[in-house]
Design a protein around this motif. Structure first.
Motif, mmCIF file in Angstrom:
data_model
loop_
_atom_site.group_PDB
_atom_site.id
_atom_site.type_symbol
_atom_site.label_atom_id
_atom_site.label_comp_id
_atom_site.label_asym_id
_atom_site.label_seq_id
_atom_site.Cartn_x
_atom_site.Cartn_y
_atom_site.Cartn_z
ATOM 1 N N GLY A 25 -40.811 34.479 -6.217
ATOM 2 C CA GLY A 25 -39.494 35.055 -6.434
ATOM 3 C C GLY A 25 -38.429 34.082 -6.896
ATOM 4 N N GLU A 26 -38.710 32.794 -6.919
ATOM 5 C CA GLU A 26 -37.719 31.791 -7.319
ATOM 6 C C GLU A 26 -37.941 31.385 -8.769
ATOM 7 N N GLU A 27 -36.918 31.572 -9.604
ATOM 8 C CA GLU A 27 -37.046 31.303 -11.031
ATOM 9 C C GLU A 27 -36.638 29.880 -11.389
ATOM 10 N N THR A 28 -37.389 29.307 -12.347
ATOM 11 C CA THR A 28 -37.067 27.997 -12.900
ATOM 12 C C THR A 28 -37.014 28.120 -14.421
ATOM 13 N N GLU A 29 -35.856 27.862 -14.997
ATOM 14 C CA GLU A 29 -35.717 27.863 -16.456
ATOM 15 C C GLU A 29 -36.081 26.474 -16.963
ATOM 16 N N LEU A 30 -36.952 26.406 -17.957
ATOM 17 C CA LEU A 30 -37.488 25.119 -18.380
ATOM 18 C C LEU A 30 -36.908 24.656 -19.709
ATOM 19 N N VAL A 31 -37.531 24.952 -20.814
ATOM 20 C CA VAL A 31 -37.082 24.468 -22.122
ATOM 21 C C VAL A 31 -37.088 25.623 -23.121
ATOM 22 N N ALA A 32 -36.395 25.417 -24.219
ATOM 23 C CA ALA A 32 -36.416 26.406 -25.298
ATOM 24 C C ALA A 32 -37.750 26.347 -26.018
ATOM 25 N N ALA A 33 -38.274 27.502 -26.369
ATOM 26 C CA ALA A 33 -39.550 27.556 -27.086
ATOM 27 C C ALA A 33 -39.485 26.748 -28.381
ATOM 28 N N ARG A 34 -38.337 26.745 -29.029
ATOM 29 C CA ARG A 34 -38.197 26.018 -30.293
ATOM 30 C C ARG A 34 -38.292 24.505 -30.106
ATOM 31 N N ASP A 35 -38.150 24.029 -28.868
ATOM 32 C CA ASP A 35 -38.210 22.595 -28.609
ATOM 33 C C ASP A 35 -39.628 22.095 -28.363
ATOM 34 N N LEU A 36 -40.594 23.003 -28.338
ATOM 35 C CA LEU A 36 -41.995 22.594 -28.202
ATOM 36 C C LEU A 36 -42.510 22.094 -29.547
ATOM 37 N N ALA A 37 -43.284 21.010 -29.523
ATOM 38 C CA ALA A 37 -43.920 20.529 -30.756
ATOM 39 C C ALA A 37 -45.108 21.407 -31.131
ATOM 40 N N LEU A 38 -45.626 22.167 -30.184
ATOM 41 C CA LEU A 38 -46.742 23.071 -30.429
ATOM 42 C C LEU A 38 -46.270 24.291 -31.211
ATOM 43 N N ALA A 39 -47.029 24.671 -32.224
ATOM 44 C CA ALA A 39 -46.657 25.811 -33.063
ATOM 45 C C ALA A 39 -47.439 27.055 -32.656
ATOM 46 N N GLY A 40 -46.805 28.211 -32.783
ATOM 47 C CA GLY A 40 -47.481 29.481 -32.561
ATOM 48 C C GLY A 40 -47.201 30.081 -31.200
ATOM 49 N N SER A 41 -47.177 31.419 -31.154
ATOM 50 C CA SER A 41 -46.894 32.107 -29.896
ATOM 51 C C SER A 41 -47.978 31.842 -28.857
ATOM 52 N N HIS A 42 -49.219 31.640 -29.311
ATOM 53 C CA HIS A 42 -50.295 31.358 -28.356
ATOM 54 C C HIS A 42 -50.043 30.048 -27.621
ATOM 55 N N ASN A 43 -49.423 29.088 -28.308
ATOM 56 C CA ASN A 43 -49.132 27.819 -27.651
ATOM 57 C C ASN A 43 -47.937 27.917 -26.701
ATOM 58 N N ILE A 44 -47.050 28.873 -26.945
ATOM 59 C CA ILE A 44 -45.998 29.135 -25.957
ATOM 60 C C ILE A 44 -46.642 29.639 -24.669
ATOM 61 N N THR A 45 -47.622 30.530 -24.814
ATOM 62 C CA THR A 45 -48.353 31.026 -23.640
ATOM 63 C C THR A 45 -49.075 29.884 -22.933
ATOM 64 N N ASN A 46 -49.717 29.010 -23.717
ATOM 65 C CA ASN A 46 -50.407 27.865 -23.112
ATOM 66 C C ASN A 46 -49.426 26.977 -22.342
ATOM 67 N N ALA A 47 -48.242 26.755 -22.930
ATOM 68 C CA ALA A 47 -47.236 25.917 -22.274
ATOM 69 C C ALA A 47 -46.736 26.568 -20.986
ATOM 70 N N LEU A 48 -46.525 27.877 -21.005
ATOM 71 C CA LEU A 48 -46.106 28.587 -19.803
ATOM 72 C C LEU A 48 -47.157 28.469 -18.695
ATOM 73 N N ALA A 49 -48.424 28.622 -19.075
ATOM 74 C CA ALA A 49 -49.502 28.515 -18.086
ATOM 75 C C ALA A 49 -49.529 27.129 -17.463
ATOM 76 N N ALA A 50 -49.431 26.109 -18.310
ATOM 77 C CA ALA A 50 -49.450 24.731 -17.810
ATOM 78 C C ALA A 50 -48.245 24.439 -16.933
ATOM 79 N N ALA A 51 -47.084 24.963 -17.321
ATOM 80 C CA ALA A 51 -45.869 24.742 -16.535
ATOM 81 C C ALA A 51 -45.983 25.402 -15.162
ATOM 82 N N ALA A 52 -46.474 26.643 -15.132
ATOM 83 C CA ALA A 52 -46.614 27.344 -13.853
ATOM 84 C C ALA A 52 -47.583 26.605 -12.936
ATOM 85 N N ALA A 53 -48.717 26.183 -13.494
ATOM 86 C CA ALA A 53 -49.700 25.453 -12.699
ATOM 87 C C ALA A 53 -49.108 24.159 -12.150
ATOM 88 N N SER A 54 -48.395 23.438 -12.986
ATOM 89 C CA SER A 54 -47.859 22.133 -12.589
ATOM 90 C C SER A 54 -46.766 22.259 -11.537
#
Length: 471
Positions: free
Chosen positions: A267-296
């Motif tokens: 229930g506690e939200e953490t705002e991280l970074v703008a998607a445009r600030d990722l060096a990874l391209a593509g919506s699939h990599n946004i999903t990958n980044a979200l997964a890695a962030a949640a795990a970490s």
């Protein structure tokens, strides 16, 4: 349960995985009483196996008929659980398992396991990178390069094994219990090993079998292949985080809101970074980044550490990797895209560009009708090359499409680059994302990607030399 204090060991397969298990056993003779390796029906002695024989390991070559009795059998991942060879190993051992299960039984570290048809390596590497930035001891293992068994003795209690696991490896587990597990997507693949798509999908989902409310299962709820098995994933007593670009609600979720990556845990939200600030391209990599962030974050990284790691992470080699620019045309190496789903994800990285797509290689025989229609909606031209070129060309020609797509053929990959250059205009993108394995021309996707980059560089330098001559 842990492995016995002492045991006899049977290994099926003498490839790299099997020999890694043997190497570990030879370092632990206080536990492993004997080691026997059945190489398989076509196996023969090699320099490596002869050296191991001199150290007391028994090898049986050229057969899959196992004899004797053993406490533990470890089957290499290339040996299907439905094969006669696997059955023979199981019949002559008290327990049979794959290398990750064997390593898990020996490991004192906590595990974060990542699977999915596509995106595993990027996500595994990203979790490893975030934990490094956070100063959390960890090792990236599994399909990413370092076998899990190789890290058992060095990655101790208080550390994390960040493990990329394939469906083969998960299928042969029983007690593997990651504290964090990520399932990115499920699309048809590896049907020769699993026999059916259902077996393949359930092997992926098996990663969660021992997890409970103290752990965190991270699941892409926007992936149709995953959600076809939602009843098997969202079970009572298991904590599941809903992963996707949109907020799926619930106490645990990771999503994008107003262009920002957001993770919600308990229930506690953490705002991280703008998607445009990722060096990874593509919506699939946004999903990958979200997964890695949640795990970490669940593992213990702070929001500031996750933000720093996400923005400093660079694309991996052979995964929508920038490969240079010639005459205003940008070239990208996505040689790792050996199936159609990976190509579709790669194309999302270029929503505003005219793309010339290089398709081909060793044909996997996957259905192409829906894939061809998707390609035609996202590219200006396709160059089909290699062994699979005619089937891909026919599929693109026959596709139901709303716009014209130039279709060309080439004999091999370098010829495909030449053809793409003739079709490209300044501002275009030439994308090697072949949807095929590379075995008609190369030893693997790595060699194919490296040759693509080398050839683009050769063409760039030749162009510069011509310009100097004209000057």
């Amino acid at each position: 349960m842990p492995l016995p204090n002492t045991f006899t060991l049977l290994v099926l397969g003498q490839g790299s995985t099997g020999l890694d298990v043997v190497a570990w056993a030879l370092e632990h003779t206080e536990r492993v009483l004997s080691v026997t390796v059945y190489g398989g029906g076509s196996s023969e002695p090699t320099e490596a196996t002869r050296a191991l024989e001199e150290r007391g390991v028994r090898f049986e070559y050229g057969t899959e008929k196992v004899e004797g009795a053993f406490d533990i059998c470890v089957a290499s991942p290339g040996i299907s659980e439905f094969s006669d060879f696997f059955a023979a190993g199981a019949a002559h051992a008290s327990e049979i398992m794959g290398e990750p299960e064997f390593a898990w039984r020996l490991s004192s570290a906590s595990w974060c396991a990542i699977t999915g048809t596509n995106g595993k390596t990027t996500t595994t590497t990203l979790v490893h990178h975030v934990l490094d930035v956070a100063g959390i001891p960890n090792a990236a293992v599994g399909n990413i390069g370092t076998p899990t068994i190789d890290a058992v003795d060095t990655c101790r209690a208080g550390s994390w094994m960040v493990a990329e696991l394939s469906s083969y490896q998960i299928a042969t587990t029983a007690e593997l219990h990651p504290r964090v597990a990520i399932l990115l997507n499920i699309t048809p693949d590896h049907l020769a090993w699993h026999r059916t798509h259902e077996n393949y999908a359930k092997a992926k989902i098996k990663l969660f079998q021992n997890m409970d409310e103290r752990d965190l299962a991270i699941v892409d709820v926007e992936d149709e292949g995953v959600m076809a098995y939602a009843d098997d994933i969202f079970t009572s007593g298991r904590r599941v985080l809903s992963l996707g670009l949109a907020d799926a609600a619930g106490a645990d979720a990771a999503f994008v809101r107003d262009g920002m990556l957001v993770v919600r845990l308990a229930g506690e939200e953490t705002e991280l970074v703008a998607a445009r600030d990722l060096a990874l391209a593509g919506s699939h990599n946004i999903t990958n980044a979200l997964a890695a962030a949640a795990a970490s974050l669940f593992i213990g990284a702070t929001p500031a550490q996750v933000r720093s790691a996400l923005t400093s992470f660079m694309p991996l080699e052979h995964r929508v990797e920038p490969a240079g620019e010639i005459d205003g045309v940008r070239y990208y190496n996505d040689s790792k895209a050996t199936n159609t789903d990976a190509v579709e994800k790669a194309l999302t990285a270029f929503p505003d560009d005219d793309v010339i797509l290089l398709l081909g290689g060793h044909d996997k025989g996957t259905p192409l009708e829906d894939f061809a229609a998707f390609v035609c909606e996202h590219v200006r031209a396709v160059v089909c090359f290699g062994e699979a070129r005619e089937r891909f060309r026919h599929a693109i020609e026959d596709a139901d499409r709303n716009q014209d797509v130039d279709i060309a053929e080439a004999d091999d990959m370098c010829d495909a680059v030449d053809v793409a250059r003739s079709l490209a205009a300044r501002g275009d993108v030439v994308l090697l994302s072949p949807a095929c394995s590379s075995f008609d021309e190369f030893s693997g996707f790595e060699e194919r990607g490296c040759r693509f980059k080398e050839y683009v560089e050769e063409l760039r330098l030749a162009g510069e030399a011509d310009a100097l001559d004209r000057a």
